[in-house]
Design a protein around this motif. Sequence first.
Motif, PDB file in Angstrom:
ATOM      1  N   UNK A   1     -34.117   0.143 -69.654  1.00 26.40           N
ATOM      2  CA  UNK A   1     -34.535  -0.018 -68.260  1.00 26.40           C
ATOM      3  C   UNK A   1     -34.085  -1.337 -67.655  1.00 26.40           C
ATOM      4  N   UNK A   2     -34.078  -2.406 -68.470  1.00 24.64           N
ATOM      5  CA  UNK A   2     -33.743  -3.711 -67.892  1.00 24.64           C
ATOM      6  C   UNK A   2     -32.311  -3.775 -67.409  1.00 24.64           C
ATOM      7  N   UNK A   3     -31.459  -2.853 -67.879  1.00 24.86           N
ATOM      8  CA  UNK A   3     -30.064  -2.882 -67.431  1.00 24.86           C
ATOM      9  C   UNK A   3     -29.923  -2.429 -65.984  1.00 24.86           C
ATOM     10  N   UNK A   4     -30.928  -1.720 -65.470  1.00 23.06           N
ATOM     11  CA  UNK A   4     -30.788  -1.154 -64.140  1.00 23.06           C
ATOM     12  C   UNK A   4     -31.059  -2.187 -63.045  1.00 23.06           C
TER      13      UNK A   4
ATOM     14  N   UNK B   1     -22.056   1.426 -60.760  1.00 23.82           N
ATOM     15  CA  UNK B   1     -21.544   1.908 -62.046  1.00 23.82           C
ATOM     16  C   UNK B   1     -21.418   0.767 -63.046  1.00 23.82           C
ATOM     17  N   UNK B   2     -21.003  -0.380 -62.588  1.00 24.66           N
ATOM     18  CA  UNK B   2     -20.907  -1.549 -63.477  1.00 24.66           C
ATOM     19  C   UNK B   2     -22.252  -1.795 -64.153  1.00 24.66           C
ATOM     20  N   UNK B   3     -23.325  -1.690 -63.399  1.00 25.41           N
ATOM     21  CA  UNK B   3     -24.647  -2.022 -63.915  1.00 25.41           C
ATOM     22  C   UNK B   3     -25.290  -0.907 -64.726  1.00 25.41           C
ATOM     23  N   UNK B   4     -25.056   0.338 -64.354  1.00 27.58           N
ATOM     24  CA  UNK B   4     -25.831   1.413 -64.969  1.00 27.58           C
ATOM     25  C   UNK B   4     -25.058   2.698 -65.214  1.00 27.58           C
ATOM     26  N   UNK B   5     -23.720   2.674 -65.129  1.00 25.17           N
ATOM     27  CA  UNK B   5     -22.933   3.876 -65.352  1.00 25.17           C
ATOM     28  C   UNK B   5     -23.046   4.397 -66.770  1.00 25.17           C
ATOM     29  N   UNK B   6     -22.826   5.688 -66.933  1.00 21.30           N
ATOM     30  CA  UNK B   6     -22.983   6.325 -68.242  1.00 21.30           C
ATOM     31  C   UNK B   6     -21.762   6.194 -69.130  1.00 21.30           C
TER      32      UNK B   6
ATOM     33  N   UNK C   1     -21.482  -2.236 -68.128  1.00 23.15           N
ATOM     34  CA  UNK C   1     -21.554  -3.478 -68.898  1.00 23.15           C
ATOM     35  C   UNK C   1     -22.203  -3.302 -70.272  1.00 23.15           C
ATOM     36  N   UNK C   2     -23.256  -2.518 -70.384  1.00 23.39           N
ATOM     37  CA  UNK C   2     -23.893  -2.367 -71.689  1.00 23.39           C
ATOM     38  C   UNK C   2     -23.022  -1.575 -72.654  1.00 23.39           C
ATOM     39  N   UNK C   3     -22.328  -0.571 -72.140  1.00 23.90           N
ATOM     40  CA  UNK C   3     -21.472   0.232 -73.007  1.00 23.90           C
ATOM     41  C   UNK C   3     -20.174  -0.484 -73.358  1.00 23.90           C
ATOM     42  N   UNK C   4     -19.679  -1.310 -72.439  1.00 24.96           N
ATOM     43  CA  UNK C   4     -18.457  -2.076 -72.712  1.00 24.96           C
ATOM     44  C   UNK C   4     -18.704  -3.184 -73.731  1.00 24.96           C
ATOM     45  N   UNK C   5     -19.930  -3.665 -73.790  1.00 27.14           N
ATOM     46  CA  UNK C   5     -20.300  -4.740 -74.722  1.00 27.14           C
ATOM     47  C   UNK C   5     -21.531  -4.268 -75.511  1.00 27.14           C
ATOM     48  N   UNK C   6     -21.326  -3.396 -76.513  1.00 26.54           N
ATOM     49  CA  UNK C   6     -22.465  -2.732 -77.156  1.00 26.54           C
ATOM     50  C   UNK C   6     -23.275  -3.588 -78.120  1.00 26.54           C
ATOM     51  N   UNK C   7     -22.673  -4.651 -78.689  1.00 21.98           N
ATOM     52  CA  UNK C   7     -23.385  -5.442 -79.698  1.00 21.98           C
ATOM     53  C   UNK C   7     -23.245  -6.930 -79.411  1.00 21.98           C
TER      54      UNK C   7
ATOM     55  N   UNK D   1     -21.659 -10.874 -54.776  1.00 18.91           N
ATOM     56  CA  UNK D   1     -22.358 -10.273 -55.912  1.00 18.91           C
ATOM     57  C   UNK D   1     -21.892 -10.915 -57.215  1.00 18.91           C
ATOM     58  N   UNK D   2     -22.822 -11.439 -57.988  1.00 14.56           N
ATOM     59  CA  UNK D   2     -22.474 -12.133 -59.228  1.00 14.56           C
ATOM     60  C   UNK D   2     -22.586 -11.194 -60.427  1.00 14.56           C
ATOM     61  N   UNK D   3     -21.549 -10.412 -60.652  1.00 15.36           N
ATOM     62  CA  UNK D   3     -21.508  -9.552 -61.838  1.00 15.36           C
ATOM     63  C   UNK D   3     -21.101 -10.352 -63.073  1.00 15.36           C
ATOM     64  N   UNK D   4     -20.430 -11.466 -62.867  1.00 11.55           N
ATOM     65  CA  UNK D   4     -20.073 -12.340 -63.990  1.00 11.55           C
ATOM     66  C   UNK D   4     -21.309 -12.722 -64.812  1.00 11.55           C
ATOM     67  N   UNK D   5     -22.427 -12.906 -64.153  1.00 15.83           N
ATOM     68  CA  UNK D   5     -23.641 -13.368 -64.829  1.00 15.83           C
ATOM     69  C   UNK D   5     -24.633 -12.254 -65.113  1.00 15.83           C
ATOM     70  N   UNK D   6     -24.291 -11.035 -64.753  1.00 25.56           N
ATOM     71  CA  UNK D   6     -25.240  -9.931 -64.898  1.00 25.56           C
ATOM     72  C   UNK D   6     -25.631  -9.726 -66.369  1.00 25.56           C
ATOM     73  N   UNK D   7     -26.880  -9.383 -66.576  1.00 21.06           N
ATOM     74  CA  UNK D   7     -27.437  -9.163 -67.918  1.00 21.06           C
ATOM     75  C   UNK D   7     -27.192 -10.367 -68.826  1.00 21.06           C
TER      76      UNK D   7
END
Length: 419
Positions: A8-11, A248-253, A258-264, A306-312
């Motif tokens: 949820x926090x990724x959204x 999509x950057x923030x919550x795309x499937x 971002x979470x799927x591109x950087x999984x660990x 929009x600061x996507x560089x710093x997102x999550x």
Amino acid sequence: MSRTSPPHHQQHPQQGELSRRSLLRTAGGLTAGLTLGTAVTATTADAAPATFTHPGMLHNAGDINRAKVRVAAGTDPWLSGWKKLTANPHSASTWTPNPQATIIRGGTGENYGILYNDIAAAYQNALRWKVGGTEANAACAARILNAWSSTLTTLTGNADRFLAAGIYGWEFANAAELMRDYTPFDLAAFQEMMANVFHPLNNQFLTGHNDACITNYWANWDLCTMASILAIGILNDDATTYDQAVTYFKSGAGNGSIEHAVPYLYTDSDGYALGQWQESGRDQGHTVMGMGQMGAVCEMAWNQGDDLYSYDDRRFMKAAQYVAKYNTGQDVPYTTYTWGSGQNCAQQSQTVIGSGSRGQLRPVWAMLHFHYNRRLHLDDKYISAMYDDLVAPEGGGGDYGSTSGGYDQLGFGTLMYAK
């Protein structure tokens, strides 16, 4: 970590996190020559600006002015970056465009090299005009852009057509963004081409993934598509299109979010935060390509507030540190990566990091180094080493080989981002 349902926090922004635009409104605007329209009233981190900033893709007015002033004064590293640009044959004002009605990438009759060479020439001539003020370069860039917008009607081929629509979509739009205030350039015709030829394929891929399993395609497929959608939104002052990419950057499937591109995530023995990149088990050429594609998304969004560089919690910086550390010859941790492939999501796994193309040089690091280290004053040890020791000063299309990989990024970051 789930790869199909982001937590949820990724959204949403992190607790206490404000959008860059919110901070800028509070502070009363932007600095260094970049000014947002006074009508900006956005209140959410992923909403498009009410008034788009122009120029506002890879380069804002402050970037251009700084490069112009520093080059005129003969100051390095800007002068070294300028010399890389002027030495590139694509930047010559005598470049002759070769527009095609149909561009094919993948399958029989491929001719997409014609397109990426002309895009590099349009962009480089546009830079020479913006920084050096030479009218001949402006005329050349406009001539290239007008020739294509009056000719190109179709992008086709096998699945690789989506790569062409993505990579060349955002690159083409960036050249046009630099030229939008040059009267001989037919901006309206170019906007129409981007909306009618490029965006339909971008949208088709991001929403349907070529009818494949959602995780089938590597992160770069999503990322170049997102970059094109974002760039078209900015070029065409289209808030809905812009928002599609940011959301999509923030919550795309798919793998470009971002979470799927950087999984660990990891912390190394020196205390630096690292993030395993989705394509790290594949090879390093595509992994470094990903730094350029996600970097382009982040930089274009940054110039719209929009600061996507710093997102999550700066998840992308952690990935860039990881990729840079490995590609400067150092060891990094690796977790077995498993994904669903094909149409039926057949399981595949990569158990070790891919060493293919390790150390490959692409002009993607200046953008990241000068953002994290100079804009934000953060310790970017590995990114900095990659840029300072191996890449600087950055060139562009034509300086990194004649095949498509050398044109997957526009480059010239030393000239345009050094601070």
